[in-house]
Write a protein that holds these residues in place. Structure first.
Motif, short mmCIF file in Angstrom:
data_model
loop_
_atom_site.label_atom_id
_atom_site.label_comp_id
_atom_site.label_asym_id
_atom_site.label_seq_id
_atom_site.Cartn_x
_atom_site.Cartn_y
_atom_site.Cartn_z
N LYS A 1 15.15 -7.56 -27.44
CA LYS A 1 16.50 -7.41 -27.98
C LYS A 1 16.44 -6.71 -29.33
CE LYS A 1 20.58 -10.11 -29.13
NZ LYS A 1 21.15 -11.46 -29.23
N ASN A 2 17.26 -5.66 -29.48
CA ASN A 2 17.40 -4.86 -30.71
C ASN A 2 16.13 -4.12 -31.12
OD1 ASN A 2 20.13 -5.68 -31.02
ND2 ASN A 2 19.43 -7.59 -31.93
N LEU B 1 20.61 -2.64 -21.82
CA LEU B 1 20.07 -2.92 -20.50
C LEU B 1 20.87 -4.09 -19.93
CD1 LEU B 1 17.94 -2.66 -18.25
CD2 LEU B 1 16.52 -4.24 -19.57
N ARG B 2 21.54 -3.86 -18.82
CA ARG B 2 22.30 -4.92 -18.16
C ARG B 2 21.54 -5.37 -16.92
NH1 ARG B 2 28.34 -2.18 -18.46
NH2 ARG B 2 28.69 -2.62 -20.67
N LEU C 1 19.48 -3.64 -12.15
CA LEU C 1 19.40 -3.28 -13.56
C LEU C 1 20.22 -2.01 -13.76
CD1 LEU C 1 15.54 -3.58 -14.26
CD2 LEU C 1 17.30 -5.31 -14.63
N SER C 2 20.89 -1.93 -14.90
CA SER C 2 21.61 -0.71 -15.24
C SER C 2 21.54 -0.51 -16.75
CB SER C 2 23.06 -0.76 -14.77
OG SER C 2 23.76 -1.82 -15.39
N LEU C 3 21.78 0.73 -17.17
CA LEU C 3 21.75 1.08 -18.59
C LEU C 3 23.11 1.59 -19.02
CD1 LEU C 3 18.34 2.95 -18.93
CD2 LEU C 3 18.97 0.79 -20.01
N LEU C 4 23.65 0.97 -20.06
CA LEU C 4 24.82 1.51 -20.74
C LEU C 4 24.28 2.50 -21.75
CD1 LEU C 4 27.83 1.60 -21.47
CD2 LEU C 4 27.43 -0.37 -22.97
N LYS C 5 24.59 3.77 -21.55
CA LYS C 5 24.02 4.85 -22.35
C LYS C 5 24.84 5.10 -23.62
CE LYS C 5 22.78 8.32 -19.70
NZ LYS C 5 22.74 9.32 -18.62
N GLY D 1 23.03 -10.75 -17.76
CA GLY D 1 22.78 -10.69 -19.20
C GLY D 1 22.59 -9.26 -19.66
N GLU D 2 22.42 -9.13 -20.96
CA GLU D 2 22.25 -7.81 -21.58
C GLU D 2 21.16 -7.86 -22.63
OE1 GLU D 2 26.10 -6.83 -23.20
OE2 GLU D 2 26.81 -6.11 -21.25
N VAL D 3 20.47 -6.73 -22.77
CA VAL D 3 19.45 -6.56 -23.80
C VAL D 3 19.71 -5.24 -24.50
CG1 VAL D 3 16.98 -6.37 -24.29
CG2 VAL D 3 17.75 -7.84 -22.40
N PRO D 4 20.26 -5.27 -25.71
CA PRO D 4 20.48 -4.03 -26.45
C PRO D 4 19.16 -3.53 -27.07
CG PRO D 4 21.29 -5.88 -27.73
CD PRO D 4 20.81 -6.43 -26.42
N PHE D 5 18.98 -2.21 -27.09
CA PHE D 5 17.80 -1.62 -27.73
C PHE D 5 18.15 -0.19 -28.11
CE2 PHE D 5 17.35 -0.52 -23.30
CZ PHE D 5 16.77 0.75 -23.28
#
Length: 124
Positions: free
Chosen positions: A40-41, A103-104, A66-70, A117-121
Motif C-alpha cells: 500500500k502506497n 490495484l482492485r 484483479l484490475s488497475l485503476l489507471k 479491496g484496493e491497494v494504491p501504489f
C-alpha cells in the motif's frame, strides 16, 4: 438422584453449543489480505510491475479478479492471473506509465463469500 433423560438431553445440547462456540473459525473466515506486492502506497519502477496478493485463507483463483485503476481514470483488467499457492494470487501489470494506480482485487474465499479491496501504489 439419577439424571432424567430430558436433563441428559439438555446437558448434551449445552455441551455441543459450548464446543461449537469455542472451536476455531478459520474455515468460516472471509478472505483477508495479509500482504501485497506492491505494498500500500509503495512507489515502484515500471513499466512492468509484479503483483502478488497473500490472504489468510484459500481463495478460488478461477473466480477471482484483479484490475488497475489507471492515472487517466480508466480501469484495465489484469490478465494472466496465477495461483502459486491456495492462499495467493499473482500477476504482472504490463506497460504501466508513471503515475498513481489503484490495484482492485476481488476474491471468492473458501467460505463462499466474495471479498474486495484496493491497494494504491505509484509507478515512477
Amino acid at each position: 438422584m439419577p439424571i432424567r433423560p430430558p436433563q441428559r438431553f439438555a446437558g448434551a445440547i449445552f455441551l455441543f453449543i459450548a464446543l461449537l462456540a469455542a472451536s476455531p473459525r478459520t474455515a468460516l473466515a472471509h478472505a483477508v489480505l495479509l500482504s501485497s506486492t506492491p505494498q500500500k502506497n509503495m512507489v515502484v519502477s515500471g513499466p512492468d510491475v509484479a503483483i502478488s496478493l497473500k490472504y489468510n485463507s484459500r481463495v478460488d483463483g478461477a473466480r477471482s479478479s484483479l484490475s488497475l485503476l489507471k492515472p487517466d481514470g480508466t480501469v484495465e483488467s489484469v490478465g494472466d492471473l496465477t495461483q502459486p499457492h491456495p492462499d495467493e494470487l499473482s500477476a504482472t501489470g504490463h506497460g504501466l506509465a508513471k503515475g498513481a494506480y489503484v490495484l482492485r482485487w476481488q476474491v471468492l474465499s473458501s467460505d463462499g463469500h466474495i471479498t474486495r479491496g484496493e491497494v494504491p501504489f505509484q509507478v515512477k
